[in-house]
Enzyme design. Structure first.
Site, PDB file in Angstrom:
ATOM      1  N   HIS A 229       0.839  -1.201   0.000  1.00 35.36           N
ATOM      2  CA  HIS A 229       0.000   0.000   0.000  1.00 35.36           C
ATOM      3  C   HIS A 229       0.878   1.257   0.000  1.00 35.36           C
ATOM      4  CE1 HIS A 229      -3.590  -2.419   0.959  1.00 35.36           C
ATOM      5  NE2 HIS A 229      -2.735  -3.147   1.657  1.00 35.36           N
TER       6      HIS A 229
ATOM      7  N   GLU B 265       5.337  -4.577 -11.784  1.00 40.95           N
ATOM      8  CA  GLU B 265       6.788  -4.409 -11.963  1.00 40.95           C
ATOM      9  C   GLU B 265       7.322  -5.436 -12.962  1.00 40.95           C
ATOM     10  OE1 GLU B 265       8.242  -4.497  -7.895  1.00 40.95           O
ATOM     11  OE2 GLU B 265       7.060  -2.713  -7.428  1.00 40.95           O
TER      12      GLU B 265
ATOM     13  N   TRP C 123      -0.115  -7.183  -6.499  1.00 42.45           N
ATOM     14  CA  TRP C 123      -0.371  -6.354  -7.689  1.00 42.45           C
ATOM     15  C   TRP C 123       0.849  -5.513  -8.065  1.00 42.45           C
ATOM     16  CZ3 TRP C 123      -3.116  -7.167 -11.613  1.00 42.45           C
ATOM     17  CH2 TRP C 123      -3.418  -6.157 -12.531  1.00 42.45           C
TER      18      TRP C 123
ATOM     19  N   GLN D  84      14.068  -5.453  -5.527  1.00 40.84           N
ATOM     20  CA  GLN D  84      13.251  -6.114  -6.559  1.00 40.84           C
ATOM     21  C   GLN D  84      13.186  -5.354  -7.880  1.00 40.84           C
ATOM     22  OE1 GLN D  84       9.689  -8.235  -5.501  1.00 40.84           O
ATOM     23  NE2 GLN D  84       8.505  -7.146  -7.032  1.00 40.84           N
TER      24      GLN D  84
ATOM     25  N   ALA E  67      -4.414 -12.948   0.348  1.00 40.61           N
ATOM     26  CA  ALA E  67      -5.162 -11.792  -0.184  1.00 40.61           C
ATOM     27  C   ALA E  67      -5.751 -12.143  -1.565  1.00 40.61           C
ATOM     28  CB  ALA E  67      -4.297 -10.540  -0.202  1.00 40.61           C
ATOM     29  N   GLU E  68      -5.709 -11.182  -2.508  1.00 42.07           N
ATOM     30  CA  GLU E  68      -6.358 -11.432  -3.806  1.00 42.07           C
ATOM     31  C   GLU E  68      -5.380 -12.039  -4.819  1.00 42.07           C
ATOM     32  OE1 GLU E  68      -4.657  -8.918  -3.238  1.00 42.07           O
ATOM     33  OE2 GLU E  68      -4.214  -7.835  -5.077  1.00 42.07           O
TER      34      GLU E  68
ATOM     35  N   HIS F  75       4.643 -13.994  -5.837  1.00 37.48           N
ATOM     36  CA  HIS F  75       3.373 -14.285  -5.159  1.00 37.48           C
ATOM     37  C   HIS F  75       2.202 -13.563  -5.846  1.00 37.48           C
ATOM     38  CE1 HIS F  75       3.964 -10.279  -3.843  1.00 37.48           C
ATOM     39  NE2 HIS F  75       3.124 -10.322  -2.844  1.00 37.48           N
TER      40      HIS F  75
ATOM     41  N   ASP G 187      -6.052   5.198   1.063  1.00 37.85           N
ATOM     42  CA  ASP G 187      -6.023   3.795   0.686  1.00 37.85           C
ATOM     43  C   ASP G 187      -7.385   3.163   1.015  1.00 37.85           C
ATOM     44  OD1 ASP G 187      -4.109   1.450   0.083  1.00 37.85           O
ATOM     45  OD2 ASP G 187      -5.215   0.802   1.844  1.00 37.85           O
TER      46      ASP G 187
ATOM     47  N   SER H  15       4.039  -6.265  -7.570  1.00 36.15           N
ATOM     48  CA  SER H  15       5.027  -7.160  -8.181  1.00 36.15           C
ATOM     49  C   SER H  15       4.588  -7.517  -9.600  1.00 36.15           C
ATOM     50  CB  SER H  15       5.181  -8.433  -7.356  1.00 36.15           C
ATOM     51  OG  SER H  15       5.706  -8.118  -6.088  1.00 36.15           O
TER      52      SER H  15
HETATM   53  N1  UDP Z   1       9.617  -5.680  -2.662  1.00 34.36           N
HETATM   54  C1  UDP Z   1      10.972  -5.387  -2.711  1.00 34.36           C
HETATM   55  N2  UDP Z   1      11.844  -6.342  -2.276  1.00 34.36           N
HETATM   56  C2  UDP Z   1      11.449  -7.560  -1.793  1.00 34.36           C
HETATM   57  C3  UDP Z   1      10.064  -7.851  -1.765  1.00 34.36           C
HETATM   58  C4  UDP Z   1       9.174  -6.889  -2.214  1.00 34.36           C
HETATM   59  O1  UDP Z   1      11.376  -4.305  -3.142  1.00 34.36           O
HETATM   60  O2  UDP Z   1      12.299  -8.357  -1.426  1.00 34.36           O
HETATM   61  C5  UDP Z   1       8.657  -4.655  -3.114  1.00 34.36           C
HETATM   62  C6  UDP Z   1       8.164  -4.968  -4.502  1.00 34.36           C
HETATM   63  O3  UDP Z   1       9.041  -4.402  -5.461  1.00 34.36           O
HETATM   64  C7  UDP Z   1       6.767  -4.355  -4.493  1.00 34.36           C
HETATM   65  C8  UDP Z   1       6.345  -4.445  -3.044  1.00 34.36           C
HETATM   66  O4  UDP Z   1       7.512  -4.657  -2.282  1.00 34.36           O
HETATM   67  O5  UDP Z   1       6.840  -2.994  -4.890  1.00 34.36           O
HETATM   68  C9  UDP Z   1       5.379  -5.589  -2.763  1.00 34.36           C
HETATM   69  O6  UDP Z   1       4.102  -5.243  -3.200  1.00 34.36           O
HETATM   70  P1  UDP Z   1       3.099  -6.330  -3.752  1.00 34.36           P
HETATM   71  O7  UDP Z   1       1.814  -5.625  -4.054  1.00 34.36           O
HETATM   72  O8  UDP Z   1       3.704  -7.068  -4.871  1.00 34.36           O
HETATM   73  O9  UDP Z   1       2.919  -7.367  -2.591  1.00 34.36           O
HETATM   74  P2  UDP Z   1       2.521  -7.271  -1.041  1.00 34.36           P
HETATM   75  O10 UDP Z   1       3.757  -6.952  -0.316  1.00 34.36           O
HETATM   76  O11 UDP Z   1       1.459  -6.213  -0.904  1.00 34.36           O
HETATM   77  O12 UDP Z   1       2.032  -8.643  -0.761  1.00 34.36           O
END
Ligand code: UDP
Length: 482
Positions: A26, A381, A376, A358, A396-397, A373, A122, A378
């Site tokens: 978020h 990206e 959204w 990442q 989650a979703e 995983h 949010d 990821s």
């Molecule tokens: N991320 C990162 N390094 C990691 C794991 C995640 O920079 O080792 C960042 C990733 O680039 C993304 C965010 O954390 O911007 C994760 O958001 P996402 O919506 O994919 O998943 P959530 O964390 O909400 O499950």
């Protein structure tokens, strides 16, 4: 309370506050929105940071020296939620209790900020609607997941009213108006048991979506044409109060290597052939069971492909175990990866503990695929770097996202879990990793991801649909400011 300040030249610009709920999935996109508003749209932004239970990774992200002028971070005072949550409290309930308690001073914080053109919140911060109503501040929602999930969320209150049984007992997929039906297996955890707090919190917040002056989406027309058309044109959404929807994505963070481990990881990538490395990362919260982590490690080793894995201590209790403390629990992956794994794969792969760079890894020419995983951010990206995926949804979703990526967008493959096994086995992991990096199917997925990458760039540029969509709203804010 205020970090950094706003220069005098900024004062003439319209002023907007942005309020993310906790969790990097978020905070990251709302921070990117804040940056885009400041850098490209002549708006000054106060970013309201919920500090209660903030993770180390969140604190690093909001370090003020990395922010552009015109954007300041305002820390909301931490709330004591220790008597309201326990180790057993599920992730969304904990997040919502945190937000509810942290937003108690919101009214006075907003009043201190002076005249605001808007507050952007949010999905899980809807307590702000009443406060902003009292203060006559228009409130927009930035819905951080997909547009198809927005359609589902707007439909949920109707489903809740019309269906008596548990949704998981429905005999057929959920027919969201105008959209691809949602399989029962893909339903998010929060709606799988209607008797518990997780469901009540989720329903409470989606019920309030229509109170927004507009909904920003981190998506764009080319990626989700069916869902956008449904929300704009399907009679269901025309009959239900649905705020104007503004696709403004893909908004992505642009990382800079900050730690020694980041630099090491990128230096290693520099030495690998192009498109040859699989990046394995499960978002901010994702954790595997001990048995699954062992299978994953063996599958990677057996595939004989290059890899970087963001490694976390396994958890048999929760698939989102690091959601509130990611980056804080740096430990030696040797302790939980199979014995000898790191030695046997030396030179072919590397394990980064807890958190990796990442965005930089996905943007590196040596990276060829992403085992994700399917959060959204990821997902976006990966697509915007033209990288095909192995879809590994956890909570989650994410199951809905994974199905969309495999079946509609065509950029991912999903490993098969043999009935009764409970884990994806090593041979299956070996198969999908080889397929996505070396196989013909992988090449087709990469081509599709690259097409979308080009379209994503266009939509964000001046004149592109997402750029213009955000411009229209900021022009309204500017007109009111004059
Ligand atoms: N991320 C990162 N390094 C990691 C794991 C995640 O920079 O080792 C960042 C990733 O680039 C993304 C965010 O954390 O911007 C994760 O958001 P996402 O919506 O994919 O998943 P959530 O964390 O909400 O499950």
């Amino acid at each position: 309370m205020v970090d950094g300040g706003i220069a005098e030249s900024e004062i003439m610009k319209p002023h907007v506050a942005v309020l993310p709920s906790p969790g990097l999935g978020h905070v990251i996109p709302l921070l990117e929105l804040a940056k885009v508003l400041v850098v490209h749209h002549g708006v000054q932004v106060s970013f309201l940071n919920i500090t209660t239970e903030a993770s180390v990774a969140q604190n690093q992200l909001l370090h003020p020296h990395t922010l552009p002028p015109g954007l300041r971070v305002i820390d909301l005072p931490p709330a004591d939620i220790s008597t309201l949550v326990s180790e057993e409290t599920l992730v969304l309930t904990r997040l919502c209790i945190n937000v509810e308690e942290s937003l108690k001073p919101l009214k006075s914080v907003l009043m201190e900020l002076g005249k605001l053109q808007a507050l952007v919140i949010d999905l899980f911060c809807t307590q702000a609607f009443e406060i902003c109503n009292e203060l006559s501040i228009p409130t927009y929602t930035f819905f951080t997941p997909s547009t198809s999930f927005l359609a589902f969320s707007l439909y949920l209150p109707t489903l809740d009213r019309d269906v008596d049984c548990e949704f998981i007992d429905l005999p057929a997929p959920v027919q969201v108006p105008g959209c691809t039906p949602v399989r029962i297996d893909d339903l998010l955890d929060q709606v799988r048991n209607r008797k518990i707090d997780e469901y009540r919190w989720f329903l409470l917040h989606v019920n309030r979506l229509p109170m927004a002056a507009g909904i920003f989406l981190n998506s764009w027309e080319d990626l989700e044409p069916v869902s956008f058309k449904a929300i704009r044109e399907h009679p269901f959404y025309q009959k239900t109060p649905t705020p104007p929807v503004h696709p403004i994505g893909p908004l992505l963070k642009r990382d800079a290597a900050t730690t020694e481990s980041d630099a090491e990881c990128l230096a290693w990538l520099d030495e690998q052939p192009s498109n040859s490395v699989l990046f394995v990362a499960l978002g901010s919260g994702g954790t595997l069971t001990a048995a699954q982590l062992t299978e994953l490690a063996w599958g990677l080793e057996m595939s004989r492909q290059r890899f970087i894995v963001v490694a976390r201590k396994p958890s048999d209790a929760s698939a989102s175990a690091t959601f509130f403390n990611v980056g804080g629990d740096i430990n030696d992956p040797k302790a939980y990866l199979p014995e000898g794994f790191l030695e046997r794969t030396k030179g072919v792969g590397m394990a980064v503990p807890s958190w990796g760079p990442q965005e930089l890894v996905l943007g590196h020419p040596s990276t060829g695929a992403f085992l994700s995983h399917c959060g959204w951010n990821s997902t976006l990206e990966s697509i915007t770097h033209g990288i095909p995926m192995v879809a590994w949804p956890l909570y989650a979703e994410q199951r809905m996202n994974a199905t969309m990526l495999v079946e509609e967008v065509g950029v991912a493959v999903k490993p098969v879990v043999e009935p009764g096994k409970g884990v994806v086995e090593r041979e299956e992991i070996e198969r999908v990793v080889r397929m996505v990096l070396e196989g013909e199917e992988g090449k087709v997925m990469r081509r599709r991801a690259r097409e979308l990458k080009v379209k994503a760039e266009k939509t964000l540029n001046f004149g592109g649909s997402s750029y213009e969509s955000l411009s229209r709203v900021t022009k309204e804010w500017k007109a009111q400011h004059l």
